[in-house]
Write a protein that holds these residues in place. Structure first.
Motif, PDB file in Angstrom:
ATOM      1  N   TYR A 268     -13.511  -1.824   7.902  1.00 22.02           N
ATOM      2  CA  TYR A 268     -13.621  -3.190   7.389  1.00 22.02           C
ATOM      3  C   TYR A 268     -15.082  -3.582   7.166  1.00 22.02           C
ATOM      4  N   VAL A 269     -15.907  -3.348   8.193  1.00 23.35           N
ATOM      5  CA  VAL A 269     -17.310  -3.773   8.146  1.00 23.35           C
ATOM      6  C   VAL A 269     -18.098  -2.989   7.094  1.00 23.35           C
ATOM      7  N   LEU A 270     -17.955  -1.675   7.104  1.00 26.09           N
ATOM      8  CA  LEU A 270     -18.714  -0.848   6.167  1.00 26.09           C
ATOM      9  C   LEU A 270     -18.222  -1.023   4.731  1.00 26.09           C
ATOM     10  N   GLY A 271     -16.908  -1.219   4.566  1.00 20.43           N
ATOM     11  CA  GLY A 271     -16.378  -1.488   3.225  1.00 20.43           C
ATOM     12  C   GLY A 271     -16.946  -2.777   2.662  1.00 20.43           C
TER      13      GLY A 271
ATOM     14  N   GLY B 225      -5.619   4.901   0.511  1.00 20.40           N
ATOM     15  CA  GLY B 225      -5.183   3.549   0.868  1.00 20.40           C
ATOM     16  C   GLY B 225      -3.690   3.420   0.670  1.00 20.40           C
ATOM     17  N   GLY B 226      -3.079   2.503   1.399  1.00 28.05           N
ATOM     18  CA  GLY B 226      -1.633   2.317   1.299  1.00 28.05           C
ATOM     19  C   GLY B 226      -1.277   1.052   0.542  1.00 28.05           C
ATOM     20  N   VAL B 227       0.005   0.890   0.275  1.00 23.20           N
ATOM     21  CA  VAL B 227       0.495  -0.300  -0.419  1.00 23.20           C
ATOM     22  C   VAL B 227       0.205  -1.555   0.398  1.00 23.20           C
ATOM     23  N   SER B 228       0.192  -1.422   1.729  1.00 24.83           N
ATOM     24  CA  SER B 228      -0.042  -2.590   2.578  1.00 24.83           C
ATOM     25  C   SER B 228      -1.403  -3.222   2.308  1.00 24.83           C
ATOM     26  N   SER B 229      -2.390  -2.410   1.913  1.00 20.32           N
ATOM     27  CA  SER B 229      -3.715  -2.966   1.612  1.00 20.32           C
ATOM     28  C   SER B 229      -3.651  -3.884   0.387  1.00 20.32           C
ATOM     29  N   ASN B 230      -2.779  -3.549  -0.561  1.00 23.55           N
ATOM     30  CA  ASN B 230      -2.585  -4.419  -1.731  1.00 23.55           C
ATOM     31  C   ASN B 230      -2.017  -5.771  -1.319  1.00 23.55           C
ATOM     32  N   ILE B 231      -1.066  -5.727  -0.390  1.00 22.31           N
ATOM     33  CA  ILE B 231      -0.437  -6.951   0.095  1.00 22.31           C
ATOM     34  C   ILE B 231      -1.464  -7.829   0.799  1.00 22.31           C
ATOM     35  N   MET B 232      -2.292  -7.214   1.643  1.00 23.39           N
ATOM     36  CA  MET B 232      -3.300  -7.975   2.382  1.00 23.39           C
ATOM     37  C   MET B 232      -4.338  -8.587   1.451  1.00 23.39           C
ATOM     38  N   SER B 233      -4.723  -7.848   0.425  1.00 30.28           N
ATOM     39  CA  SER B 233      -5.665  -8.379  -0.565  1.00 30.28           C
ATOM     40  C   SER B 233      -5.060  -9.577  -1.297  1.00 30.28           C
TER      41      SER B 233
ATOM     42  N   GLY C  20     -10.689  -0.105   5.110  1.00 27.38           N
ATOM     43  CA  GLY C  20     -10.246  -0.162   6.503  1.00 27.38           C
ATOM     44  C   GLY C  20      -8.791   0.188   6.728  1.00 27.38           C
ATOM     45  N   VAL C  21      -7.923  -0.153   5.769  1.00 28.16           N
ATOM     46  CA  VAL C  21      -6.481   0.078   5.935  1.00 28.16           C
ATOM     47  C   VAL C  21      -6.081   1.361   5.213  1.00 28.16           C
ATOM     48  N   GLN C  22      -5.754   2.372   5.988  1.00 26.80           N
ATOM     49  CA  GLN C  22      -5.372   3.664   5.425  1.00 26.80           C
ATOM     50  C   GLN C  22      -3.849   3.816   5.391  1.00 26.80           C
TER      51      GLN C  22
END
Length: 334
Positions: free
Chosen positions: A243-246, A114-122, A268-270
């Protein structure tokens, strides 16, 4: 204080319309890339650190206590990420009969952490930020082993990664700024001035994230025109499946709403930027792999932002509905 109130209001507007703001920055970067090319190297690290600092100030000691009580959730999230995404990539590549180059690119994206962007989106969708940072940390630490292993097992191709450079980047850009922000929250969280400053931080994070997305599109935006409809459809399906499976994995394990959103986004966000770099370094004679990775990098940033806004919009809609008096819900009683 008047200025802080104005900035706080502006921050609320930016968070509410994050998707529009980020997509707008992306469009601008596509047509005028020089506006965002400054976000590279050291400046990119500074912008990312500012975003992580903004997230850090939202974390309290209680968040870490809760996280420490549920280490299984982080381990399960890492397992989900390193199984769902690479196997889904392989299945989609087989289903659409992709070329070897595009298959490599899609699986390379799926095998990255996962990337830093996933942290931002969360953070933007009111997910579990501590859980998000924990997952990103674990998946990034595992990546120097898991990413080459998955590529070898699924495609019989060799990739080697520098574990120390990845860990150093993670520490400098993620853990240190999050730690500083969180420490400030623990020490000064009850003070009004600190709360006022914190109310501005989400807006700063949105602006900084728009700069990051803009920088990606400024460099890789033209790859959209080169990718063709099929690979874009495959990237869309791969991302959506994550996204869906996560979310489904989190739901089946009885996680709360915040963690469901977080796991959905984390899976979902790699870190497609890493995949782009790896494809260019290890497979320079297979340009299709770099194109698939670069398009994924752009799309994951855009779709994740849109999903975060949808989560937030739905929460606000439900809250408004629940806040209505019973007479509004049941007008037939009158």
């Amino acid at each position: 204080m008047g200025l802080l109130k104005i900035l706080s209001s502006a921050s609320a507007v930016l968070v509410k319309y994050t998707a529009f703001f980020v997509v707008g920055a992306g469009v601008l970067a596509f047509f005028i890339p020089e506006l965002f090319t400054w976000v590279s190297g050291i400046s990119q690290m500074v912008v990312l650190a500012v975003i992580m600092l903004a997230m850090g100030v939202s974390l309290s000691a209680e968040d870490y206590k809760v996280l420490a009580k549920h280490p299984f959730d982080i381990c399960m999230g890492a397992v989900a990420q390193f199984t769902i995404m690479p196997l889904t990539a392989l299945a989609i590549a087989k289903l659409f009969n992709l070329s070897d180059g595009l298959t490599l690119g899609l699986i390379l994206v799926g095998s990255c952490p996962g990337g830093v962007s996933s942290n931002i989106m969360s953070f933007l969708c009111k997910g579990d930020v501590a859980y998000s940072v924990g997952m990103t940390t674990v998946s990034t630490v595992l990546a120097p082993v898991m990413t080459p292993l998955l590529i070898t097992l699924l495609l019989d191709k060799n990739v080697s990664m520098d574990p120390w450079s990845m860990v150093n980047f993670l520490i400098i850009v993620t853990l240190i700024p999050v730690g500083i922000g969180s420490l400030c929250n623990i020490l000064f969280g009850k003070r009004k001035i600190f709360k006022d400053i914190c109310s501005v931080m989400p807006g700063i994070a949105v602006i900084a994230f728009a700069c990051i997305v803009g920088s990606v599109i400024a460099v890789h935006g033209t790859k959209f025109l080169e990718s063709g409809l099929i690979i874009f459809a495959c990237i869309f399906l791969h991302n959506a499946a994550g996204y869906v499976l996560g979310y489904a994995v989190a739901l089946l394990n009885g996680m709360n709403t915040a963690k469901r959103r977080t796991l959905s986004i984390e899976v979902g966000v790699q870190n497609a930027g890493l995949a782009t770099g790896l494809s260019s370094k290890f497979f320079p004679t297979i340009p299709e792999a770099a194109i698939a990775s670069a398009v994924s990098c752009v799309w994951h940033s855009i779709s994740g932002t849109i999903l975060a806004n949808l989560y937030l919009w739905n929460e606000n809609r439900v809250n408004k509905k629940n806040a209505l008096p019973d007479s509004v819900h049941n007008p037939s009683e009158h």
